[in-house]
Design a protein around this motif. Structure first.
Motif, PDB file in Angstrom:
ATOM      1  N   PRO A 179       0.806  -1.226   0.000  1.00  0.00           N
ATOM      2  CA  PRO A 179       0.000   0.000   0.000  1.00  0.00           C
ATOM      3  C   PRO A 179       0.837   1.274   0.000  1.00  0.00           C
ATOM      4  O   PRO A 179       0.434   2.293  -0.567  1.00  0.00           O
ATOM      5  N   ARG A 180       2.019   1.213   0.609  1.00  0.00           N
ATOM      6  CA  ARG A 180       2.890   2.386   0.616  1.00  0.00           C
ATOM      7  C   ARG A 180       3.361   2.728  -0.788  1.00  0.00           C
ATOM      8  O   ARG A 180       3.593   3.902  -1.115  1.00  0.00           O
ATOM      9  N   PHE A 181       3.495   1.698  -1.617  1.00  0.00           N
ATOM     10  CA  PHE A 181       3.920   1.903  -3.008  1.00  0.00           C
ATOM     11  C   PHE A 181       2.840   2.683  -3.760  1.00  0.00           C
ATOM     12  O   PHE A 181       3.138   3.660  -4.461  1.00  0.00           O
ATOM     13  N   ALA A 182       1.589   2.259  -3.601  1.00  0.00           N
ATOM     14  CA  ALA A 182       0.484   2.948  -4.270  1.00  0.00           C
ATOM     15  C   ALA A 182       0.334   4.381  -3.778  1.00  0.00           C
ATOM     16  O   ALA A 182       0.086   5.308  -4.561  1.00  0.00           O
ATOM     17  N   ASP A 183       0.507   4.583  -2.469  1.00  0.00           N
ATOM     18  CA  ASP A 183       0.400   5.931  -1.906  1.00  0.00           C
ATOM     19  C   ASP A 183       1.486   6.848  -2.456  1.00  0.00           C
ATOM     20  O   ASP A 183       1.223   8.011  -2.807  1.00  0.00           O
ATOM     21  N   ALA A 184       2.701   6.330  -2.533  1.00  0.00           N
ATOM     22  CA  ALA A 184       3.813   7.135  -3.039  1.00  0.00           C
ATOM     23  C   ALA A 184       3.635   7.440  -4.522  1.00  0.00           C
ATOM     24  O   ALA A 184       3.925   8.558  -4.978  1.00  0.00           O
ATOM     25  N   ARG A 185       3.155   6.450  -5.274  1.00  0.00           N
ATOM     26  CA  ARG A 185       2.911   6.675  -6.703  1.00  0.00           C
ATOM     27  C   ARG A 185       1.886   7.781  -6.909  1.00  0.00           C
ATOM     28  O   ARG A 185       2.065   8.683  -7.749  1.00  0.00           O
ATOM     29  N   ALA A 186       0.812   7.724  -6.138  1.00  0.00           N
ATOM     30  CA  ALA A 186      -0.228   8.749  -6.256  1.00  0.00           C
ATOM     31  C   ALA A 186       0.310  10.126  -5.887  1.00  0.00           C
ATOM     32  O   ALA A 186      -0.027  11.133  -6.537  1.00  0.00           O
ATOM     33  N   ARG A 187       1.144  10.181  -4.870  1.00  0.00           N
ATOM     34  CA  ARG A 187       1.731  11.459  -4.452  1.00  0.00           C
ATOM     35  C   ARG A 187       2.595  12.058  -5.568  1.00  0.00           C
ATOM     36  O   ARG A 187       2.518  13.259  -5.852  1.00  0.00           O
ATOM     37  N   ILE A 188       3.400  11.220  -6.209  1.00  0.00           N
ATOM     38  CA  ILE A 188       4.255  11.703  -7.287  1.00  0.00           C
ATOM     39  C   ILE A 188       3.440  12.137  -8.490  1.00  0.00           C
ATOM     40  O   ILE A 188       3.678  13.207  -9.072  1.00  0.00           O
ATOM     41  N   MET A 189       2.443  11.336  -8.872  1.00  0.00           N
ATOM     42  CA  MET A 189       1.622  11.676 -10.026  1.00  0.00           C
ATOM     43  C   MET A 189       0.867  12.981  -9.788  1.00  0.00           C
ATOM     44  O   MET A 189       0.730  13.810 -10.689  1.00  0.00           O
TER      45      MET A 189
END
Length: 266
Positions: A250-260
């Motif tokens: 889940p941390r991966f998805a959260d970080a991806r969303a933050r960058i996008m």
């Protein structure tokens, strides 16, 4: 065969420091500002990915960090020394492996060639080249020419050449952009393995957010025009990474969303 790592600076100590770096092309009314007031800290043993919109200046940044381009303002320090050109503590792996390798040389000679500048004899150069080819999974392939190898194998040769130079910092400019997806995953895992075994410090420029997160300890986001650092994300995934499990975190998805989200604001 496992490559024996030469001594690297103690992990966590500051290895590279960038302060107030700006870069532009042209002058006066025609000046095109690419980077402005960019600051970056790199610790020994750290893996940093740099992401940003297409055309923002990621490759320009990497060339400045490598000493291949001189910035218009600011300083870049490596091991406490301000650099003004190519530095022995820095090695570069370029995106276009087919043009960075010399087709008339064997893979061994391609890897050994930069070592001539260190005053190393031929026998020793060949030994070091063969060790580093083995480290990237190309043991026994030293007599082949680049054109006899696949794209993924050629990029492994380019990585082996950078490792053979025994630099403290490995700079990588979208090194896996020209290979197929499975080869890309294999090369990503290879780089993680080499970083863990050798303790080398790596800065990777990529347009692929998933790749940036999967590989790095820290993701640096550059955006705006002219570009500067707008966000830094500590990934926190540790050393045991897996192409499926890590990307399902889940941390991966959260970080991806933050960058996008940050990139879409640009």
């Amino acid at each position: 065969m496992q490559l024996q790592a030469d001594a690297q600076p103690e992990a966590g100590t500051q290895l590279m420091k960038v302060r107030g770096m700006s870069m532009s092309y042209g002058f006066g009314a025609s000046e095109n500002k690419i980077l402005e007031d960019l600051n970056l800290d790199v610790a020994s043993g750290e893996f940093i990915s740099i992401v940003g919109p297409s055309g923002v200046g990621k490759t320009t940044l990497l060339r400045c960090l490598s000493g291949l381009l001189r910035p218009k303002a600011g300083t870049i320090e490596v091991s406490g020394t301000v650099i003004s050109g190519p530095h022995p503590d820095l090695a570069v792996v370029f995106q276009d492996y087919s043009r960075s390798l010399m087709p008339w040389m064997t893979t061994r000679d391609n890897v050994a060639f930069p070592l001539q500048g260190k005053g190393m004899g031929k026998v020793e150069r060949n030994r070091v080249a063969d060790e580093n080819l083995a480290a990237v999974g190309l043991e026994g392939q030293g007599d082949k020419f680049p054109w006899e190898m696949s794209g993924g194998m050629q990029q492994r040769v380019a990585i082996a050449r950078a490792l053979a130079y025994n630099a403290k910092v490995l700079l990588m400019d979208e090194p896996f952009a020209s290979v197929d997806a499975q080869t890309r995953f294999d090369l990503e895992d290879l780089v993680i393995k080499l970083k863990q075994e050798l303790g080398v410090t790596i800065l990777l420029v990529t347009h692929d957010i998933d790749e940036a997160l999967y590989l790095a300890d820290k993701v640096v986001v550059i955006a705006e025009k002219p570009a500067t650092v707008v966000d830094e994300i500590i990934t926190g995934f540790g050393e045991d990474r897996d192409q499926l499990a890590t990307k399902a975190d889940p941390r991966f998805a959260d970080a991806r969303a933050r960058i996008m989200h940050r990139l879409r604001k640009d």
